[in-house]
Scaffold this active site. Structure first.
Site, PDB file in Angstrom:
ATOM      1  N   SER A  52     -10.495   0.228   7.162  1.00 33.11           N
ATOM      2  CA  SER A  52      -9.882   0.314   5.836  1.00 33.11           C
ATOM      3  C   SER A  52      -9.179  -0.950   5.359  1.00 33.11           C
ATOM      4  O   SER A  52      -8.676  -0.980   4.238  1.00 33.11           O
ATOM      5  CB  SER A  52      -8.888   1.482   5.794  1.00 33.11           C
ATOM      6  OG  SER A  52      -9.573   2.708   5.824  1.00 33.11           O
ATOM      7  N   LYS A  71       0.854  -1.193   0.000  1.00 34.03           N
ATOM      8  CA  LYS A  71       0.000   0.000   0.000  1.00 34.03           C
ATOM      9  C   LYS A  71       0.886   1.237   0.000  1.00 34.03           C
ATOM     10  O   LYS A  71       1.857   1.312   0.753  1.00 34.03           O
ATOM     11  CB  LYS A  71      -0.915  -0.015   1.235  1.00 34.03           C
ATOM     12  CG  LYS A  71      -1.903   1.142   1.297  1.00 34.03           C
ATOM     13  CD  LYS A  71      -2.835   1.016   2.500  1.00 34.03           C
ATOM     14  CE  LYS A  71      -3.841   2.150   2.562  1.00 34.03           C
ATOM     15  NZ  LYS A  71      -4.795   2.014   3.688  1.00 34.03           N
ATOM     16  N   SER A  73      -9.922   2.527   2.929  1.00 30.43           N
ATOM     17  CA  SER A  73      -9.007   3.184   2.016  1.00 30.43           C
ATOM     18  C   SER A  73      -8.104   2.230   1.236  1.00 30.43           C
ATOM     19  O   SER A  73      -7.514   2.595   0.234  1.00 30.43           O
ATOM     20  CB  SER A  73      -8.121   4.145   2.811  1.00 30.43           C
ATOM     21  OG  SER A  73      -7.263   3.435   3.706  1.00 30.43           O
TER      22      SER A  73
END
Length: 492
Positions: free
Chosen positions: A184, A79, A160
């Site tokens: 998330s 990420k 997210s």
């Protein structure tokens, strides 16, 4: 013949050790998949093929010598909130510009130590603020799944960590790193039909992870199934003296816990999670999950978490307040993008206006407001007091149960255009997940069924602090009972 990208992480690890496949072959298969699908799905912001193939060759040499770590030769996605030495890190924001960290985050460093191969940096909501992955400065991520009655409609992957979940679902990585501040990891995993766990706060180091809300952020993995998540977390977790919130506690064998079963465990069912207007299919799946665990020998216990109704407003005071403080460092002076100004104040104003997207600006303004003179006691201090009550609810619940089962999300994935202009409707997607962050406990999303339009739905397992083993045991039981084998229409 099985395609290389069809292996689970555990299967690929065994095949690599047996030398029936090479790390280079496996890595190239994933790079080919990224080249073919990423222009559509947009899961990766940055792809690093040269680095990945060089790491694969090094892994092959180690494996040939009978050496290598627990993830040797496994292609992973990172990420783009984790700092990676020598590789651009953006947090999906324009304000970081071409920032290239000279150091590695502890979590990604642990994965490198154990032989993980880095395919690239994954897309996310800007500064991890969002539930749709639509706020990224690099464009939205598209969910690989689509509705049976409207296959042309583009759906969100959740946020997210939407890039992390979409990459797993589309077979563009074997495992991914993610972060969870209010859901998330679990919400995008649920929307994309894959597994994801938010560990206990302090289980994984936050060093080198771009901060959103420091008392809530926690790193964790997203992977194809529960076992793969356990293998990832075993590498990611551990004490780190560079993070003052990292807890010095032993990391158990999470993978061994997956097969442990639930016989004799007490599973709590919180009555407050039955909310007005909850879709019938979410309730039906929850009841099915309860039946599965009961059939496996667990006892079902009715519990109360009375302050659950205050969790969302509490979260949306605490998180923006901490974001306002954390994001003050992005001023265009020391690093990142910079706009010209006649004086220092104008430089700040122009840089931050141009660098931050609308959702980030909204949360900074909310956070600054609740921290300002005259409002601190009424909002931020009150929210922290309610947060303590939410944690106390869980502490009392653990006297009656060993783990808690709830829905993971209030719906299946929604359209990219369906809630984008309604922040409150977007925030309600976190209704089942934020309590775990406020209380600091572990939570896992496990795909368990499909809705009427063929989209994945998931159940959530919550556990006691630092008892991820029980979370994995219960999640493994749910996974085996559900037998979820569905795959998205778009897949490498």
């Amino acid at each position: 013949m099985t395609r290389l990208t069809d292996f689970t992480l555990a299967q690929a690890r065994d095949a690599l050790k047996a030398r029936s496949i090479s790390a280079r072959e496996l890595t190239q298969a994933y790079l080919d998949g990224i080249a073919a699908l990423n222009p559509r799905i947009n899961a990766y912001i940055t792809v690093t093929p040269e680095l990945a193939l060089a790491q694969a060759d090094a892994s092959d040499a180690k494996l040939a010598a009978g050496q290598g770590g627990s993830l040797e030769g496994i292609p992973l996605g990172i990420k783009d909130l984790f700092c990676t030495e020598g590789v651009r890190t953006t947090a999906a924001s324009r304000i970081l510009g071409e920032f290239t960290p000279p150091y590695e985050s502890t979590v990604s460093g642990n994965l490198k130590r154990d032989g993980g191969i880095f395919l690239g940096k994954l897309n996310l909501d800007e500064f991890a603020m969002g539930s749709s992955n639509a706020t990224s400065a690099f464009g939205p991520v598209e969910n690989p799944w689509s509705r049976a009655n409207d296959p042309a409609k583009r759906l969100v992957p959740g946020g997210s960590s939407g890039g992390s979940a979409a990459a797993i679902a589309a077979r563009l990585a074997l495992g991914t790193t993610a972060t969870d501040t209010g859901g998330s990891i679990r919400q995008p995993a649920a929307f994309c039909g894959v597994a994801g766990i938010k560990p206990t706060y302090g289980r994984c180091s936050r060093f080198g992870v771009v901060a959103f809300a420091s008392s809530l952020d926690q790193a964790g993995p997203i992977a194809r199934d529960v076992t793969d998540c356990a293998l990832m977390l075993n590498s990611m977790a551990g004490f780190d003296p560079k993070d003052s919130t990292s807890v010095d506690i032993a990391v158990p064998d999470f993978a061994a816990a997956v097969a442990r079963g639930v016989k004799g465990l007490r599973i709590g069912i919180p009555r407050e999670f039955r909310m007005d207007g909850m879709p019938a299919e979410i309730e039906a799946l929850w009841q099915q999950g309860i039946a599965w665990l009961k059939a496996e020998g667990a006892s079902i216990v009715d519990i109360s978490l009375p302050h659950t109704k205050y969790a969302l407003p509490t979260y949306y005071i605490v998180a923006p307040a901490e974001a306002s403080s954390n994001l003050a460092r992005y001023d265009g002076v020391r690093f990142g993008a910079r706009e010209k100004g006649a004086d220092l104040v104008e430089l700040y104003e122009k840089t931050r206006a141009a660098g931050f997207g609308a959702e980030v600006r909204r949360r900074i303004m909310i956070g600054t407001y609740v921290l300002s003179a005259g409002y601190y006691d009424a909002y931020y201090l009150k929210a922290q007091q309610v947060r303590a009550l939410i944690k106390r609810d869980f502490d009392l619940a653990w006297e009656k149960c060993d783990a808690i089962l709830t829905p993971a999300t209030p719906s299946a994935a929604f359209g990219l255009d369906e809630k984008h202009d309604d922040p409150v409707a977007m925030y309600l997607n976190d209704v089942f997940t934020v309590t775990a962050n406020l209380a600091g406990i572990p939570g896992m999303a496990v795909p368990a069924g499909l809705d009427a339009n063929g989209l994945p739905l998931a159940l959530q397992v919550l556990g006691k602090p630092f008892d991820e083993e029980t979370v994995f045991a219960v999640s493994g039981a749910v996974e085996r009972a559900a037998g979820f084998k569905a795959t998205p229409q778009v897949m490498a």
